[in-house]
Design a protein around this motif. Structure first.
Motif, mmCIF file in Angstrom:
data_model
loop_
_atom_site.group_PDB
_atom_site.id
_atom_site.type_symbol
_atom_site.label_atom_id
_atom_site.label_comp_id
_atom_site.label_asym_id
_atom_site.label_seq_id
_atom_site.Cartn_x
_atom_site.Cartn_y
_atom_site.Cartn_z
ATOM 1 N N GLY A 287 -3.319 28.083 -27.091
ATOM 2 C CA GLY A 287 -3.420 28.542 -25.565
ATOM 3 C C GLY A 287 -4.493 28.156 -25.120
ATOM 4 N N ASP A 288 -5.621 27.419 -25.630
ATOM 5 C CA ASP A 288 -6.918 27.148 -24.971
ATOM 6 C C ASP A 288 -7.506 26.102 -25.731
ATOM 7 N N ILE A 289 -6.468 25.031 -25.843
ATOM 8 C CA ILE A 289 -6.960 23.740 -26.323
ATOM 9 C C ILE A 289 -7.632 22.910 -25.184
ATOM 10 N N LEU B 17 -10.556 19.531 -29.384
ATOM 11 C CA LEU B 17 -10.031 18.361 -30.091
ATOM 12 C C LEU B 17 -11.378 17.599 -30.670
ATOM 13 N N MET B 18 -11.982 17.277 -29.972
ATOM 14 C CA MET B 18 -13.417 16.454 -30.493
ATOM 15 C C MET B 18 -14.037 17.283 -31.733
ATOM 16 N N VAL C 293 -9.478 10.880 -27.842
ATOM 17 C CA VAL C 293 -8.915 12.097 -27.771
ATOM 18 C C VAL C 293 -8.375 11.745 -26.254
ATOM 19 N N SER C 294 -7.187 12.053 -25.940
ATOM 20 C CA SER C 294 -6.739 11.864 -24.526
ATOM 21 C C SER C 294 -6.314 13.321 -23.604
ATOM 22 N N PRO D 237 -5.083 11.144 -12.961
ATOM 23 C CA PRO D 237 -5.215 10.118 -13.819
ATOM 24 C C PRO D 237 -5.215 10.740 -15.157
ATOM 25 N N CYS D 238 -4.809 9.885 -15.976
ATOM 26 C CA CYS D 238 -4.754 10.103 -17.666
ATOM 27 C C CYS D 238 -6.438 9.769 -17.923
ATOM 28 N N VAL D 239 -7.042 10.523 -18.815
ATOM 29 C CA VAL D 239 -8.414 10.010 -19.424
ATOM 30 C C VAL D 239 -8.506 9.954 -20.725
ATOM 31 N N HIS D 240 -8.895 8.795 -21.228
ATOM 32 C CA HIS D 240 -8.879 8.528 -22.616
ATOM 33 C C HIS D 240 -10.216 8.727 -23.170
ATOM 34 N N PHE D 241 -10.591 9.459 -24.235
ATOM 35 C CA PHE D 241 -12.012 9.171 -24.932
ATOM 36 C C PHE D 241 -11.853 8.559 -26.178
#
Length: 366
Positions: free
Chosen positions: A201-203, A208-209, A233-234, A243-247
């Motif tokens: 519920g709070d990801i 994720l990192m 991580v996206s 925009p989509c942001v991809h790390f």
């Protein structure tokens, strides 16, 4: 031209950003300009792994991204090519072949899938809610959304399934006696599931990192001569106007690496510091393959490695460097939040230079 096979060209391909082992054509993970993300993991199943050169799972990651405008389309691309060409060939740049089959995570702004394979056979599960992880083992049970047309007949003809009752892909196609590395994968899969459940519920991207950096679970590895490679991580907003942001780290061991943001825009500035060198006499392309070795490290990787040595030798200076790098990452995450909340509107040139600028800053700190 893929790693080992040449296949028919598609009429149109999407722009892609890839995190990949430098010697091969495919990628372990990446994204395209439609907001599709794909990543893969190796698995061993009852289907024999072929040393015959075919498509690598990593080739299929890239092909899915280049040819799929959605997660479902990427899945259809991968399964069609898998059925036609098969998977096989060494997945490691060493004279002794290392061969496996593959599982994939696929996601876009609206859908997410897990695709698992055994030879040319496959099963796919659409993920409709919550979170899902994979880790070097088959994990799709009887909740199958799509499958290879001959999957059940194959299982029946091999005596792996009676044909009666429930059909569980993982149960039927998993090896009866797992190799030792698969036992470790079980624990890692459960730990990943549990870490995701804790944050249900709070990801966020940070969540994720932190999971990718988790050492206790074995998700992040830096021992036994093996180190977790690049991490990604996206963030894929449902609103197509955002925009989509991809790390990407672009360096190994995420616990000591920086996640740097990348956004697809026109005129992206090339980042040669994270592109591995190419070789005229490449041992991966000469037959017999892998008879010699070359140094494929890119510039950021070289500096990062030197910094890791410093961190190990001089704890105090190492910690100081790590704090500085984490500050750089926080700035990237803050910039992403502002971008997605609409509180700042960067000009396209700024976004085109974003990944380059972050890599440059990281190089300076090293």
């Amino acid at each position: 031209q893929c790693t080992y096979l040449e296949i028919e060209q598609a009429e149109h391909t999407h722009a892609v950003v890839l995190s990949r082992p430098a010697w091969l054509w495919g990628a372990e993970m990446g994204a395209n300009d439609c907001g599709v993300c794909v990543g893969n993991e190796g698995v061993w199943t009852r289907e024999p792994t072929g040393e015959d050169e075919a498509l690598l799972g990593m080739d299929l990651v890239r092909l899915g991204l280049e040819r799929g405008g959605s997660a479902r389309e990427a899945l259809e691309v991968i399964t069609a090519l898998l059925e036609r060409h098969g998977q096989g060939g060494s997945c490691k740049e060493e004279p002794v072949p290392f061969v496996y089959h593959n599982t994939f995570l696929l996601a876009d702004r609206t859908e997410a899938w897990v695709l698992e394979t055994a030879g040319r056979y496959w099963a796919a599960q659409r993920i409709r809610e919550g979170s899902r992880n994979i880790s070097n083992q088959l994990s799709i049970g009887s909740d199958i959304t799509a499958e290879h047309a001959g999957l059940r007949e194959r299982a029946r003809s091999q005596g792996w399934w009676s044909g009666d009752g429930e059909f569980s892909f993982a149960q039927v196609f998993s090896l009866e006696k797992q190799p030792p590395r698969m036992e470790a994968a079980k624990a890692r899969f459960q730990a990943g599931k549990e870490l995701l459940r804790r944050h249900a519920g709070d990801i966020t991207a940070e969540t994720l990192m932190s999971i990718l950096r988790d050492k206790d679970s074995g998700i992040c590895v830096d021992s036994e001569g093996f180190r977790t490679a690049g991490s990604m991580v996206s963030v894929l907003p449902r609103d197509p106007a955002l925009p989509c942001v991809h790390f990407f780290t672009g360096t190994p061991d995420p616990s000591r690496s920086v996640f740097k943001p990348f956004v697809f825009v026109a005129g992206i500035k090339p980042v040669p510091q994270v592109r591995s060198p190419s070789f005229l006499q490449d041992p991966a392309k000469q037959i017999p393959r892998f008879q010699s070795s070359v140094d494929r490290r890119h510039e950021l990787y070289r500096r990062h490695q030197a910094a890791l040595e410093l961190m190990e030798q001089d704890r105090e200076r190492g910690q100081k460097l790590l704090d500085t790098l984490q500050e750089l990452e926080k700035q990237g995450l803050q910039g992403m939040r502002e971008l997605l909340q609409g509180t700042v509107t960067p000009c396209p040139e700024e976004l085109a230079d974003l990944f380059f600028d972050c890599v440059e800053a990281e190089m300076k700190f090293y």
